[in-house]
Scaffold this motif. Structure first.
Motif, mmCIF file in Angstrom:
data_model
loop_
_atom_site.group_PDB
_atom_site.id
_atom_site.type_symbol
_atom_site.label_atom_id
_atom_site.label_comp_id
_atom_site.label_asym_id
_atom_site.label_seq_id
_atom_site.Cartn_x
_atom_site.Cartn_y
_atom_site.Cartn_z
ATOM 1 N N THR A 115 0.844 -1.191 0.000
ATOM 2 C CA THR A 115 0.000 0.000 0.000
ATOM 3 C C THR A 115 0.878 1.239 0.000
ATOM 4 O O THR A 115 1.980 1.228 0.564
ATOM 5 C CB THR A 115 -0.923 0.018 1.227
ATOM 6 O OG1 THR A 115 -1.705 1.216 1.214
ATOM 7 C CG2 THR A 115 -0.130 -0.024 2.526
ATOM 8 N N ARG A 117 -0.317 3.955 1.297
ATOM 9 C CA ARG A 117 -0.789 4.679 2.477
ATOM 10 C C ARG A 117 0.237 4.567 3.611
ATOM 11 O O ARG A 117 0.884 3.538 3.777
ATOM 12 C CB ARG A 117 -2.117 4.118 2.971
ATOM 13 C CG ARG A 117 -3.244 4.181 1.972
ATOM 14 C CD ARG A 117 -4.455 3.454 2.524
ATOM 15 N NE ARG A 117 -5.529 3.361 1.555
ATOM 16 C CZ ARG A 117 -6.456 4.291 1.361
ATOM 17 N NH1 ARG A 117 -6.441 5.381 2.104
ATOM 18 N NH2 ARG A 117 -7.390 4.134 0.442
ATOM 19 N N LEU A 176 -10.274 7.034 5.242
ATOM 20 C CA LEU A 176 -9.995 6.028 4.219
ATOM 21 C C LEU A 176 -10.659 6.390 2.891
ATOM 22 O O LEU A 176 -11.826 6.748 2.840
ATOM 23 C CB LEU A 176 -10.482 4.653 4.676
ATOM 24 C CG LEU A 176 -9.702 3.988 5.801
ATOM 25 C CD1 LEU A 176 -10.307 2.637 6.144
ATOM 26 C CD2 LEU A 176 -8.230 3.821 5.419
ATOM 27 N N TRP A 179 -10.551 2.246 -0.171
ATOM 28 C CA TRP A 179 -10.144 1.078 0.611
ATOM 29 C C TRP A 179 -11.073 -0.081 0.271
ATOM 30 O O TRP A 179 -12.282 0.086 0.221
ATOM 31 C CB TRP A 179 -10.225 1.402 2.101
ATOM 32 C CG TRP A 179 -9.733 0.318 3.015
ATOM 33 C CD1 TRP A 179 -10.440 -0.735 3.491
ATOM 34 C CD2 TRP A 179 -8.429 0.213 3.589
ATOM 35 N NE1 TRP A 179 -9.668 -1.507 4.327
ATOM 36 C CE2 TRP A 179 -8.419 -0.950 4.401
ATOM 37 C CE3 TRP A 179 -7.268 0.980 3.500
ATOM 38 C CZ2 TRP A 179 -7.295 -1.358 5.125
ATOM 39 C CZ3 TRP A 179 -6.142 0.577 4.220
ATOM 40 C CH2 TRP A 179 -6.166 -0.571 5.012
#
Length: 307
Positions: A115, A117, A176, A179
């Motif tokens: 990811t 993130r 989020l 997601w």
């Protein structure tokens, strides 16, 4: 007779180590193939005597790996104690995530992902693990049952052992984007309540709610006149009624006695305890709940006292 493996250098004997570190310390390659060492993951070893559970396997896997690798998915959920469906609870693969866009971990026994993130990581038993709320969020792409997802989520807010705050979960869901399963997570959050202490309590509450039965406060606090404090599985303060789910005692007579005294004390001050067991069918539980509520003045929507 085969000879016992030669001793490892002291600094390698009590914890996972990389093959490269062992070779650099003068350990011959054939020693690293001996049966007293766990060779589950490429490039790392550990004395089998030091591997006692899931956390130890995770430490072995992450030994010598990039700092942006962390345990995620179902494995992170298990490390945090989130209840999982059997198919995930018994999954022997280790779920690991590369944070920040690096290549996804790959190899036998792994379920890797990556990811971009900046997911928060915590240390759990010496292992880098996704923070509890993100471990739960990662289950949205793994758990097929919406109820199972909700049950796992409520463990985050256990009355007696909470893992994170309600605000932390809400902030995560608000942040989020794109997601996998975010819609399922937000739908689960609508019905999640803080205070539940076991999956069976959550499942009972959800089924009663689905049938239009009020369920009150999970593990609500009840303080009696004499100063005694009790927590009921589902406490309906308006009706002075408590729904209790009794598990098996497994011969613990002392616990049975404590529970009996607790229920007697509640009854002596006007509370009505209603006890369910795992042997009751849900139709029986529903009848008991409705009968108890009616005795305290509750009527389903659309009915009244004269109907």
């Amino acid at each position: 007779m085969p000879r016992d493996p030669s001793p490892l250098p002291p600094h390698l004997a009590g914890a996972p180590f990389t093959v490269s570190a062992a070779l650099a310390s003068g350990v011959p390659p054939h020693r690293l193939r001996c049966g007293d060492l766990q060779r589950e993951f490429h490039g790392v070893r550990a004395p089998r005597s030091e591997l006692r559970g899931l956390s130890d396997r995770c430490r072995l896997l992450l030994t010598g790996k990039p700092e942006n690798w962390a345990i995620g998915g179902a494995t992170a959920a298990r490390l945090h104690g989130l209840p999982l469906p059997r198919e995930l609870e018994t999954d022997t693969r280790l779920h690991v995530v590369a944070i920040g866009g690096a290549n996804a971990p790959d190899g036998r026994g792994l379920c890797g992902s990556r990811t971009k993130r900046a997911l928060p990581v915590v240390m759990k038993n010496g292992v880098r693990v996704l923070a509890p709320e993100y471990a739960w969020a990662s289950l949205a792409g793994l758990v097929w049952s919406d109820v199972a997802l909700l049950v796992a989520g409520e463990r985050l807010w256990d009355r007696f052992e909470p893992l994170v705050s309600v605000d932390a979960v809400d902030a995560m869901l608000g942040d989020l984007r794109n997601w996998k399963g975010i819609a399922r997570l937000r739908a689960a959050r609508v019905r999640m309540m803080p205070g539940t202490h076991s999956p069976r309590e959550t499942r009972l509450r959800l089924r009663l709610e689905d049938d239009g039965v009020p369920t009150g406060v999970p593990n609500g606090r009840i303080e009696l006149v004499g100063g005694e404090v009790f927590y009921g599985d589902l406490v309906l303060y308006e009706y002075r009624l408590v729904f209790e789910y009794d598990g098996e005692y497994h011969g613990e007579e002392a616990q049975r006695g404590r529970d009996a005294r607790r229920l007697n004390a509640l009854g002596s001050e006007g509370w009505l305890p209603v006890c369910f067991t795992r042997y009751d069918s849900f139709s029986s539980q529903l009848r008991q709940a409705r009968r108890a509520l009616r005795s305290r003045g509750w009527y389903p929507t659309g009915e009244n006292a004269e109907s």
